[in-house]
Every structure is written in C-alpha cells, then in structure tokens.
Write an enzyme that holds these catalytic residues in place. Structure first.
Site, PDB file in Angstrom:
ATOM      1  N   GLY A  70       0.867  -1.203  -0.162  1.00  0.00           N
ATOM      2  CA  GLY A  70       0.051  -0.014  -0.043  1.00  0.00           C
ATOM      3  C   GLY A  70       1.019   1.334  -0.037  1.00  0.00           C
ATOM      4  O   GLY A  70       2.018   1.299   0.417  1.00  0.00           O
ATOM      5  N   GLN A 108       3.219   9.842   1.404  1.00  0.00           N
ATOM      6  CA  GLN A 108       4.237   9.180   1.575  1.00  0.00           C
ATOM      7  C   GLN A 108       5.177   9.702   0.217  1.00  0.00           C
ATOM      8  O   GLN A 108       6.425   9.349   0.328  1.00  0.00           O
ATOM      9  CB  GLN A 108       4.376   7.437   1.572  1.00  0.00           C
ATOM     10  CG  GLN A 108       3.505   7.263   2.831  1.00  0.00           C
ATOM     11  CD  GLN A 108       3.515   5.682   2.760  1.00  0.00           C
ATOM     12  OE1 GLN A 108       2.450   4.913   2.186  1.00  0.00           O
ATOM     13  NE2 GLN A 108       4.571   4.884   3.084  1.00  0.00           N
ATOM     14  N   CYS A 159       6.329  -0.169   7.398  1.00  0.00           N
ATOM     15  CA  CYS A 159       5.792   0.851   6.596  1.00  0.00           C
ATOM     16  C   CYS A 159       6.829   1.383   5.702  1.00  0.00           C
ATOM     17  O   CYS A 159       8.237   1.514   6.153  1.00  0.00           O
ATOM     18  CB  CYS A 159       5.393   1.874   7.607  1.00  0.00           C
ATOM     19  SG  CYS A 159       4.679   3.634   6.572  1.00  0.00           S
ATOM     20  N   LEU A 160       6.626   1.413   4.436  1.00  0.00           N
ATOM     21  CA  LEU A 160       7.636   1.987   3.513  1.00  0.00           C
ATOM     22  C   LEU A 160       8.281   3.172   3.961  1.00  0.00           C
ATOM     23  O   LEU A 160       9.707   3.539   3.632  1.00  0.00           O
ATOM     24  CB  LEU A 160       7.280   2.087   2.223  1.00  0.00           C
ATOM     25  CG  LEU A 160       6.605   0.966   1.335  1.00  0.00           C
ATOM     26  CD1 LEU A 160       6.058   1.413  -0.138  1.00  0.00           C
ATOM     27  CD2 LEU A 160       7.570  -0.012   0.946  1.00  0.00           C
ATOM     28  N   HIS A 212      -4.478   0.921   7.332  1.00  0.00           N
ATOM     29  CA  HIS A 212      -2.975   1.506   7.669  1.00  0.00           C
ATOM     30  C   HIS A 212      -3.008   2.760   6.572  1.00  0.00           C
ATOM     31  O   HIS A 212      -2.472   3.834   7.029  1.00  0.00           O
ATOM     32  CB  HIS A 212      -2.053   0.613   7.177  1.00  0.00           C
ATOM     33  CG  HIS A 212      -0.451   0.785   7.227  1.00  0.00           C
ATOM     34  ND1 HIS A 212       0.414   0.362   7.852  1.00  0.00           N
ATOM     35  CD2 HIS A 212       0.164   1.700   6.357  1.00  0.00           C
ATOM     36  CE1 HIS A 212       1.544   1.104   7.596  1.00  0.00           C
ATOM     37  NE2 HIS A 212       1.333   1.777   6.547  1.00  0.00           N
ATOM     38  N   GLU A 213      -3.299   2.630   5.378  1.00  0.00           N
ATOM     39  CA  GLU A 213      -3.222   3.685   4.533  1.00  0.00           C
ATOM     40  C   GLU A 213      -4.031   4.873   4.688  1.00  0.00           C
ATOM     41  O   GLU A 213      -3.931   6.007   4.626  1.00  0.00           O
ATOM     42  CB  GLU A 213      -3.409   3.168   2.958  1.00  0.00           C
ATOM     43  CG  GLU A 213      -2.666   2.107   2.439  1.00  0.00           C
ATOM     44  CD  GLU A 213      -0.910   2.334   2.682  1.00  0.00           C
ATOM     45  OE1 GLU A 213      -0.745   3.411   2.700  1.00  0.00           O
ATOM     46  OE2 GLU A 213      -0.694   1.267   3.076  1.00  0.00           O
ATOM     47  N   HIS A 218      -2.510   7.166   7.345  1.00  0.00           N
ATOM     48  CA  HIS A 218      -1.578   7.944   6.668  1.00  0.00           C
ATOM     49  C   HIS A 218      -2.154   9.163   6.230  1.00  0.00           C
ATOM     50  O   HIS A 218      -1.709  10.220   6.662  1.00  0.00           O
ATOM     51  CB  HIS A 218      -0.804   7.309   5.362  1.00  0.00           C
ATOM     52  CG  HIS A 218       0.333   6.644   5.698  1.00  0.00           C
ATOM     53  ND1 HIS A 218       1.479   7.022   6.130  1.00  0.00           N
ATOM     54  CD2 HIS A 218       0.661   5.201   5.717  1.00  0.00           C
ATOM     55  CE1 HIS A 218       2.557   6.149   6.370  1.00  0.00           C
ATOM     56  NE2 HIS A 218       1.859   4.851   5.828  1.00  0.00           N
TER      57      HIS A 218
HETATM   58 ZN   LIG Z   1       2.582   3.029   5.859  1.00  0.00          ZN
END
Ligand SMILES: [Zn+2]
Length: 167
Positions: A46, A51, A92-93, A134-135, A138
């Site tokens: 995701g 991000q 998380c990226l 999760h997204e 963000h």
């Molecule tokens: Zn993340």
C-alpha cells in the site's frame, strides 16, 4: 514515474490532507499513476499520497501478489468497524527497519471514490481491511509508530527518536 518515498521524520507524513475533487485534475491523475509505479517498484502492499510528499487523500492498495487487482482509492474513510480486533505485524515503507504488532478492527467497511468519482463501499475482514486502515491512517497523519505497542524489529531506532524528542 517512480517517486522518492518520504521517510520519518519528514513532516509531510504528519500533515493534514485535502480531499480530491472530480473530475480528477491532470495533476492528481498523474500522481495516482506515479504512486502505482512507485508501490510496485518498492514491492509495497500500500501507499498513501503523503508518503510521496503530497497532502491529498489518495491511496493505493497493491495486493496483486495475493491475486487482488490493484486499486486506487480517492477520499477513502472507514464508515463502520467491528468490535472484534486482530493484532498483526506491520511495517511501513516510510519507516524502514521498524516493525511491530498493531491492533486494528478485524472487519471494516470502507467508503471511497473511484477515479471516475463514483462513490463505492466495500467490506472486508482480511488483508484489504488491514492495508486500507493503515493507508487511511496515513492520510490522517497517523503512523504505525503512533500505534505500535510491541516492536518486533527496530525498537532501537524508535528509542533513538524518543531520545531526540522526535516521538
Ligand atoms: Zn505506511
């Protein structure tokens, strides 16, 4: 086009995001395309617009490897959630090297708009529910380090941020 992924403590990750309007602007269409290229390249499940440095409500869910078609969601939000929760390890990226157990509602109904501006709702109690939550966190400026209680990897990285008063 692959975009650089912003990592913590970049302040863009905690900024409020603007809803997108329809018909989508050229800029938002291009952003979504680039986010798709970026999440595939990073092998992520995701990605949310903050991000890649954009404070707008656009998220990508990429569960292609589990046989689910990739989807771009505009203005997504959780409309109902189950009382039952599950605890799953998340990473998380934007926070490389840090993993921990995150408790979230097991089943959620998400409302979002498609690229055409159509409002859709879907209910899930598996990976889609998990990634969507999760997204959506963000785009509300919330990160896993705000919700992890038990770290499984990278606890020392978080300790260092705490020592520097970044957390
Ligand atoms: Zn993340």
């Amino acid at each position: 086009m692959i975009l650089p992924i912003k990592t913590y403590p970049d302040p863009v990750l905690g900024k409020p995001t603007e809803p997108v309007s329809f018909p989508l602007s050229k800029e938002i269409k291009k952003l979504a395309e680039d986010m798709i290229d970026t999440v595939r390249k990073a092998d992520g499940i995701g990605l949310a617009a903050p991000q890649v440095g954009k404070s707008v409500k656009v998220v990508i869910i990429n569960l292609e490897k589990s046989g689910v078609p990739l989807v771009a969601l505009y203005n997504p939000k959780v409309v109902t959630k189950s009382f039952a929760k599950t605890e799953i390890e998340e990473g998380c990226l934007s926070i490389p090297g840090v993993f921990g157990m995150v408790k979230r509602p097991k089943k959620v109904t998400i409302e979002a708009q498609t690229a055409e501006g159509k409002t859709v709702q879907f209910t899930d109690d598996g990976w889609i529910a998990r990634v969507a939550q999760h997204e959506i966190d963000h785009i509300n400026g919330r990160l896993i380090i705000d919700v992890i209680k038990k770290y499984t990897q990278g606890a020392e990285i978080v300790e260092e941020w705490r020592a520097k008063k970044l957390l």
